[in-house]
Design an enzyme around this catalytic site. Structure first.
Site, PDB file in Angstrom:
ATOM      1  N   ALA A  11       0.825  -1.219   0.000  1.00  0.00           N
ATOM      2  CA  ALA A  11       0.000   0.000   0.000  1.00  0.00           C
ATOM      3  C   ALA A  11       0.858   1.267   0.000  1.00  0.00           C
ATOM      4  O   ALA A  11       0.458   2.306   0.478  1.00  0.00           O
ATOM      5  CB  ALA A  11      -0.943   0.000   1.210  1.00  0.00           C
ATOM      6  N   GLY A  15       1.384   0.941  -5.012  1.00  0.00           N
ATOM      7  CA  GLY A  15       0.202   0.121  -4.719  1.00  0.00           C
ATOM      8  C   GLY A  15      -1.047   0.954  -4.490  1.00  0.00           C
ATOM      9  O   GLY A  15      -2.122   0.652  -5.028  1.00  0.00           O
ATOM     10  N   ALA A 120       7.408  -5.410  -8.301  1.00  0.00           N
ATOM     11  CA  ALA A 120       8.518  -5.205  -7.359  1.00  0.00           C
ATOM     12  C   ALA A 120       9.870  -5.289  -8.080  1.00  0.00           C
ATOM     13  O   ALA A 120      10.030  -6.055  -9.023  1.00  0.00           O
ATOM     14  CB  ALA A 120       8.451  -6.252  -6.253  1.00  0.00           C
ATOM     15  N   ASN A 121      10.834  -4.494  -7.622  1.00  0.00           N
ATOM     16  CA  ASN A 121      12.175  -4.500  -8.205  1.00  0.00           C
ATOM     17  C   ASN A 121      13.140  -5.327  -7.362  1.00  0.00           C
ATOM     18  O   ASN A 121      12.916  -5.493  -6.173  1.00  0.00           O
ATOM     19  CB  ASN A 121      12.697  -3.057  -8.296  1.00  0.00           C
ATOM     20  CG  ASN A 121      12.213  -2.376  -9.572  1.00  0.00           C
ATOM     21  OD1 ASN A 121      12.151  -2.992 -10.620  1.00  0.00           O
ATOM     22  ND2 ASN A 121      11.883  -1.107  -9.476  1.00  0.00           N
ATOM     23  N   HIS A 176      14.558  -4.721 -17.079  1.00  0.00           N
ATOM     24  CA  HIS A 176      14.171  -3.398 -16.572  1.00  0.00           C
ATOM     25  C   HIS A 176      15.362  -2.855 -15.797  1.00  0.00           C
ATOM     26  O   HIS A 176      15.508  -3.079 -14.615  1.00  0.00           O
ATOM     27  CB  HIS A 176      12.949  -3.526 -15.660  1.00  0.00           C
ATOM     28  CG  HIS A 176      12.439  -2.208 -15.167  1.00  0.00           C
ATOM     29  ND1 HIS A 176      12.152  -1.160 -16.001  1.00  0.00           N
ATOM     30  CD2 HIS A 176      12.169  -1.769 -13.914  1.00  0.00           C
ATOM     31  CE1 HIS A 176      11.709  -0.138 -15.280  1.00  0.00           C
ATOM     32  NE2 HIS A 176      11.728  -0.484 -14.008  1.00  0.00           N
TER      33      HIS A 176
END
EC number: 1.1.1.37
Length: 309
Positions: A11, A15, A120-121, A176
């Site tokens: 969140a 998010g 997510a990275n 990415h």
């Protein structure tokens, strides 16, 4: 007709904004889940109260309990530690491997038929974590990166030429990160290659700025990273899946021989529909472009080796 259900894990800015954009679409209910008590509940309530003004009836629930996410059609995984200035994506690896792994376990327990959209990275590596932990077929685990990178590329081209972004078609392939492959040969304005519309040095400058797109924003913000465009990109994927639009979008997909790459998540054009990745689209690349894609894949492989180490 029963509404779709999308869970957004995490969140934070990405998010929360993804949940907002999905609620505004008015075709799906949204569950926002986070480990921080009160955070997802507060954001969900705020988004819910925008409904009468914006005119949507999407249900938005915030929770710390994965039981509330049960029977989700799509789960967008944004959770993880954000990249801080001066921190490489690789530095995030171990921390986020643990977070994404535990999130995937919790999600699939309650939604065994969901499609996972990983945000997510480091992105390509986190897709591997989600695929391994879920045991899902590759069609149901897809990473969001190429749409975001391509949006940055299209933005810079439109600014340079003073045209609407809607007239700019472009494609960014690969991982990415710093090795992504923006393809000038496939970047067009109303069908005309950009190499015919601007000098070579401007094309090269735009390609480099695209590669540095996330770092540029992070540097300006000082704390945190981009979230408006990443959330928009995530929602474009959810739209294509749940509305069965069959859009051809650049996404991180698990390649098994396509583009000569095996057992790696790499950004390529895919057809996204109700069953997830319905087709991996192979486009003709020049030898130079193939080489760049291979270099990008090698960079992803290095991360995966660390994961499996």
């Amino acid at each position: 007709m029963s509404r779709n259900k999308v869970t957004v894990v995490g969140a934070g800015n990405v998010g929360g904004t993804t949940a907002q954009r999905l609620a505004e679409r008015n075709y799906t209910d949204v569950v926002l889940v986070d480990i921080v008590e009160g955070l997802p509940q507060g954001k969900a309530l705020d988004i819910l109260q925008s409904g009468p003004i914006y005119g949507y009836d999407s249900k938005v629930i915030g929770t710390n309990d994965y039981a509330e996410t049960a029977n989700s059609d799509v789960v967008v995984i944004t959770s993880g530690s954000p990249r801080k200035p001066g921190m490489s994506r690789d530095d995030l690896l171990e921390t986020n491997q643990n977070i994404v792994g535990s999130v995937t376990d919790a999600v699939i327990e309650h939604s065994p038929d969901a499609i996972l959209v990983v945000v997510a990275n480091p992105l390509d590596a986190m897709c591997h974590v989600a695929l391994q932990r879920s045991g899902f077929p590759r069609e149901r685990v897809v990473g969001m990166a190429g749409i975001l990178d391509t949006a940055r590329y299209r933005t810079f081209i439109a600014q340079e030429l003073g045209v609407s972004v809607r007239e700019v078609s472009a494609l960014v392939l690969g991982g990415h990160g710093d090795t992504m492959v923006p393809l000038p040969s496939l970047a067009t304005v109303a069908g005309v290659e950009i190499s015919k519309l601007m000098p070579k040095d401007r094309v090269e400058a735009i390609v480099q700025r695209t590669r540095d797109g996330g770092a540029e924003i992070g540097g300006l913000l000082k704390t945190g990273s981009a979230f408006y465009a990443p959330s928009a990109a995530s929602v474009e994927m959810v739209d294509s899946i749940l509305l069965d639009q069959k859009r051809i979008l650049p996404c991180a997909a698990y390649l098994q021989g396509e583009y000569g790459i095996n057992d790696l998540f790499v950004g390529v054009p895919v057809k996204l529909g109700r069953s997830g990745i319905e087709e991996i689209v192979e486009i003709d690349l020049s030898e130079e472009e193939k080489g760049q894609l291979r270099t990008s894949a090698d960079a992803v492989q290095e991360l995966v080796n660390v994961l499996n180490g």
